[in-house]
Scaffold this motif. Sequence first.
Motif, PDB file in Angstrom:
ATOM      1  N   CYS A  41     -51.010  64.177  -9.886  1.00  0.00           N
ATOM      2  CA  CYS A  41     -50.516  64.478 -11.224  1.00  0.00           C
ATOM      3  C   CYS A  41     -50.624  63.199 -12.053  1.00  0.00           C
ATOM      4  CB  CYS A  41     -49.067  64.956 -11.190  1.00  0.00           C
ATOM      5  SG  CYS A  41     -48.416  65.413 -12.813  1.00  0.00           S
ATOM      6  N   THR A  42     -51.185  63.346 -13.260  1.00  0.00           N
ATOM      7  CA  THR A  42     -51.305  62.220 -14.182  1.00  0.00           C
ATOM      8  C   THR A  42     -50.605  62.591 -15.484  1.00  0.00           C
ATOM      9  OG1 THR A  42     -53.433  61.598 -13.225  1.00  0.00           O
ATOM     10  CG2 THR A  42     -52.910  60.684 -15.387  1.00  0.00           C
ATOM     11  N   ALA A  43     -49.808  61.661 -15.975  1.00  0.00           N
ATOM     12  CA  ALA A  43     -49.055  61.892 -17.208  1.00  0.00           C
ATOM     13  C   ALA A  43     -49.144  60.652 -18.085  1.00  0.00           C
ATOM     14  CB  ALA A  43     -47.601  62.201 -16.881  1.00  0.00           C
ATOM     15  N   GLU A  44     -48.820  60.837 -19.364  1.00  0.00           N
ATOM     16  CA  GLU A  44     -48.788  59.728 -20.315  1.00  0.00           C
ATOM     17  C   GLU A  44     -47.507  59.799 -21.123  1.00  0.00           C
ATOM     18  OE1 GLU A  44     -52.345  59.819 -22.678  1.00  0.00           O
ATOM     19  OE2 GLU A  44     -53.605  59.238 -20.979  1.00  0.00           O
ATOM     20  N   LEU A  45     -47.076  58.639 -21.596  1.00  0.00           N
ATOM     21  CA  LEU A  45     -45.846  58.538 -22.360  1.00  0.00           C
ATOM     22  C   LEU A  45     -45.948  57.366 -23.329  1.00  0.00           C
ATOM     23  CD1 LEU A  45     -42.681  59.106 -22.690  1.00  0.00           C
ATOM     24  CD2 LEU A  45     -42.413  57.335 -20.945  1.00  0.00           C
ATOM     25  N   LYS A  46     -45.541  57.581 -24.571  1.00  0.00           N
ATOM     26  CA  LYS A  46     -45.348  56.478 -25.508  1.00  0.00           C
ATOM     27  C   LYS A  46     -43.866  56.126 -25.423  1.00  0.00           C
ATOM     28  CE  LYS A  46     -47.383  55.784 -29.582  1.00  0.00           C
ATOM     29  NZ  LYS A  46     -47.910  54.448 -29.345  1.00  0.00           N
ATOM     30  N   VAL A  47     -43.571  54.894 -25.043  1.00  0.00           N
ATOM     31  CA  VAL A  47     -42.187  54.473 -24.862  1.00  0.00           C
ATOM     32  C   VAL A  47     -41.455  54.596 -26.194  1.00  0.00           C
ATOM     33  CG1 VAL A  47     -40.636  52.627 -24.136  1.00  0.00           C
ATOM     34  CG2 VAL A  47     -42.844  52.925 -22.981  1.00  0.00           C
ATOM     35  N   ASP A  48     -40.406  55.409 -26.209  1.00  0.00           N
ATOM     36  CA  ASP A  48     -39.645  55.728 -27.404  1.00  0.00           C
ATOM     37  C   ASP A  48     -38.221  55.166 -27.274  1.00  0.00           C
ATOM     38  OD1 ASP A  48     -39.084  56.860 -29.855  1.00  0.00           O
ATOM     39  OD2 ASP A  48     -39.068  58.926 -29.137  1.00  0.00           O
TER      40      ASP A  48
END
Length: 143
Positions: A41-48
Amino acid sequence: MGTRKKGLEFAKHITEIITKSTGFESHLQKVKIVDGGDGACTAELKVDQDHVNLYKFMHGGYIMTLVDMITTYALMSKPCHPGVSVDLSVNFLNGAKLGDDVVIEANLSKVGKYLAFIDCTLKHKKDDSVIAKGTHLKYIKFD
C-alpha cells in the motif's frame, strides 16, 4: 476482510473505507491512497496543522498512526483477516515540517499461519529522504 483488488481499484476501495469511517480511521481523511495490492500500500500526505506538534513538525503519534493504518491496508490487500496488532515499532530518523509532502510505503514481508510481518517507510516526496521506518506484527488466525 482482505481483498484481491490492485492499483487504482485498491486505492478507491481503501479510500472509501476511510471516507465512510466515523471512528478512528477518520484521522486519515487527508491521506491519499495512491496504489496498492498484493501485499503493498502506498499513500501520500501533505503535512497539515492537524498533524504537527507545537514545533510544527509531524507529531510522532501521528507517524505511529500512519504506520499502523497503512501497514494494515497492505495486509488487507491479501485475502486474509486484517488482524490485530501484536507489536508496532517505529524508528524516527528525520522530521517532516508543516507543508511537507510525505510518501508512505508499506509492504508485507511475510505471512505465516498465525502472524503477518509488515514493513513501512515514510519519506519526503521531494528527495526520498527517510522520515521514519516502522514494522508491524499482526495476529491473523481467526477461524
